[in-house]
Write a protein that holds these residues in place. Structure first.
Motif, short mmCIF file in Angstrom:
data_model
loop_
_atom_site.label_atom_id
_atom_site.label_comp_id
_atom_site.label_asym_id
_atom_site.label_seq_id
_atom_site.Cartn_x
_atom_site.Cartn_y
_atom_site.Cartn_z
N SER A 80 69.62 78.89 -41.41
CA SER A 80 70.04 77.83 -40.50
C SER A 80 69.46 78.04 -39.10
O SER A 80 69.02 77.09 -38.45
CB SER A 80 71.57 77.79 -40.42
N SER A 81 69.46 79.30 -38.66
CA SER A 81 68.89 79.60 -37.35
C SER A 81 67.40 79.28 -37.30
O SER A 81 66.91 78.70 -36.33
CB SER A 81 69.11 81.08 -37.02
N MET A 82 66.68 79.63 -38.36
CA MET A 82 65.24 79.35 -38.39
C MET A 82 64.96 77.86 -38.39
O MET A 82 64.08 77.38 -37.67
CB MET A 82 64.62 79.99 -39.63
N LEU A 83 65.72 77.10 -39.16
CA LEU A 83 65.51 75.66 -39.21
C LEU A 83 65.84 75.01 -37.86
O LEU A 83 65.16 74.09 -37.42
CB LEU A 83 66.35 75.04 -40.32
N THR A 84 66.91 75.51 -37.20
CA THR A 84 67.29 74.95 -35.91
C THR A 84 66.25 75.27 -34.85
O THR A 84 65.85 74.41 -34.07
CB THR A 84 68.65 75.51 -35.47
N VAL A 85 65.78 76.51 -34.81
CA VAL A 85 64.78 76.90 -33.82
C VAL A 85 63.48 76.15 -34.04
O VAL A 85 62.82 75.71 -33.10
CB VAL A 85 64.56 78.42 -33.87
N ASN A 86 63.10 75.96 -35.31
CA ASN A 86 61.87 75.21 -35.59
C ASN A 86 61.97 73.78 -35.09
O ASN A 86 60.97 73.18 -34.68
CB ASN A 86 61.58 75.23 -37.09
N GLN A 87 63.17 73.20 -35.11
CA GLN A 87 63.33 71.84 -34.63
C GLN A 87 63.34 71.75 -33.12
O GLN A 87 63.17 70.69 -32.56
CB GLN A 87 64.64 71.26 -35.19
#
Length: 481
Positions: free
Chosen positions: A243-250
């Motif tokens: 979830s953190s990776m997907l949020t940071v990528n966005q």
């Protein structure tokens, strides 16, 4: 003669008294009279939430134009808080899209065309040489608006864990499967294929499926509970990391610094008529004027950023934070603030140099903004949010999330390994029965060798042997037990 002088003094006193009464009356009339002001306002194509001239099609400047907007309501509230009466009429300045047009509007005060200016006027040092500003009624600052970088990665699902952690999970799963195989060897079919299946599948099947392999041994159940604990912790950490990776990528901006824009030769934008063009972009940041493009509306901002620098748009737009927050409230899913924040004095009202109106207006602004909900209500009314939150800090570019490694779970793996080995030792007597049997066998050989030696010595000297033999037998018996 004395009476004549006395009579002249009496006449002089009466004339002087009447004069003082007239002067005092005129001063009272001046203080109680209503002050009339002509207030200049910027008439812009966009960002009308701050100032909007409702009857802009009327070109007669002698007519009191109707205006609305956040800045206008703040000005009206300040006027109501003044200790004296003020009447004002608005005079629109329609050439607000030209270069330095805000400065031209302020020059109207110096040229005595208007008595003051109300609107989204930024307090900067260059302007204080020809006008005086009130205290700011909202905070401000200039920052960069850029599109969000949208990365597509088909392998993002394996990135929450590093390769060494994936390998450690595989090794632990095989280890627990082998332990379960040993513990449940009496309950499984003696087939190599079956054994391999138990090693790789039994731990997983016991966790995710109620119809998985059945375990009977209590130690096997304990091992599965430990494995279940490990699996739950790993799954929770995996979910959080993903979830953190997907949020940071966005939330990654396409550009993060001014140097990146300048080195790439990208076009950048600014609000038409704003001081940002010369004072910040050219003079302070060193952009080439040919790389600057002006825009007037939120929609123009969106189109320019969406097209990009190579397709007739811009790579970034520099503007004040209140305007950018207005933009993000509408198009925040595709754009974001990035880079440094350059502080300004905020928005204020302007009056002539050394004007006596500045102190009372500043006190009125403090009165309506200090501990008063009216300012927050006005901001919510026109923008749906506060222009600059009280806890606002300069935005920072989010860093990419690092994958979890085996070292992060080292303590957990040690605990699982120790608990599994303990269950195996407690359950399987043959684990220590084998070395014990070897010890007994070795002791028996020693006993047999002593026995044969004693039998050989009995014929020659039976007494010493008989005395020593019981002691040796006791030592051997104790060793076997």
């Amino acid at each position: 003669m004395a009476k004549h002088h006395l009579f002249l003094l009496l006449i002089f006193f009466l004339i002087f008294s009447s004069f003082c009464i007239e002067v005092s009356s005129s001063e009272n009339n001046e203080t109680t009279s209503t002050l009339k002001l002509k207030i200049g306002v910027p008439a812009k194509q966009g960002f009308k939430e701050f100032v909007e001239v409702l009857d802009l099609n009327i070109n007669d400047t002698n007519i009191n134009h109707s205006c609305t907007g956040f800045s206008i309501e703040v000005f009206a509230a300040a006027v109501r808080s003044l200790p004296f009466d003020v009447e004002y009429e608005f005079v629109p300045f329609v050439n607000i899209t030209a270069e330095d047009s805000y400065d031209e509007l302020l020059r109207q005060i110096e040229n005595k065309i208007v008595d003051g200016v109300a609107g989204d006027m930024t307090i900067i040092f260059n302007r204080t040489s020809f006008v005086d500003f009130t205290l700011p009624y909202t905070e401000s600052g200039v920052t960069m608006l850029v599109p969000i970088k949208k990365e597509k990665d088909m392998w993002v699902v394996v990135k929450p864990f590093s390769w060494d952690l994936w390998l450690a999970i595989l090794v632990v799963s095989v280890f627990i499967g082998c332990v379960l195989l040993v513990l449940e060897r009496h309950n499984t079919t003696a087939s190599i294929k079956r054994f391999v299946g138990v090693i790789f599948w039994l731990p997983v099947a016991s966790v995710v499926s109620s119809q998985g392999e059945k375990v009977i041994n209590n130690s096997s159940k304990f091992v599965l509970v430990v494995w279940l604990f490990l699996a739950v912790v790993l799954m929770q950490c995996y979910t959080a990391s993903l979830s953190s990776m997907l949020t940071v990528n966005q939330l990654l901006p396409t550009y993060t610094s001014v140097d990146e824009l300048k080195k790439g030769g990208y076009y950048v934008g600014y609000q038409a008529g704003s001081f940002v063009e010369y004072t910040l972009l050219i003079k302070k940041l060193g952009f080439d004027r040919s790389k600057l493009r002006a825009y007037s509306t939120i929609e123009a901002y969106r189109d320019a950023l969406s097209n990009g620098s190579k397709n007739g748009g811009v790579a970034a737009i520099f503007d004040e934070i209140p305007y950018i927050r207005m933009f993000l409230a509408k198009y925040g899913s595709d754009f974001m603030m990035a880079g440094s924040t350059y502080r300004t004095g905020g928005f204020g009202f302007a009056f002539p140099l050394n004007s006596t109106l500045v102190p009372p207006f500043s006190r009125a602004i403090l009165n309506i903004s200090d501990g008063n909900k009216m300012m927050d209500d006005l901001e919510t009314k026109y923008f749906g949010h506060t222009l600059v939150p009280s806890n606002y800090q300069a935005s920072s570019t989010p860093s990419s999330s690092s994958p979890l490694t085996a070292y992060n779970f080292g303590g957990l793996f040690i605990f699982v390994g120790f608990a599994t080995l303990l269950a195996l030792i407690v359950s399987e007597n043959y684990i220590w029965r084998m070395p014990t049997g070897k010890a007994k066998e070795f002791s028996q050989r020693i006993y047999d060798s002593f026995s044969s030696t004693n039998k050989a010595r009995v014929a020659n000297d039976p007494t010493p042997v008989n005395l020593a033999l019981p002691e040796i037998n006791n030592v051997i018996v104790l060793a076997m037990n």
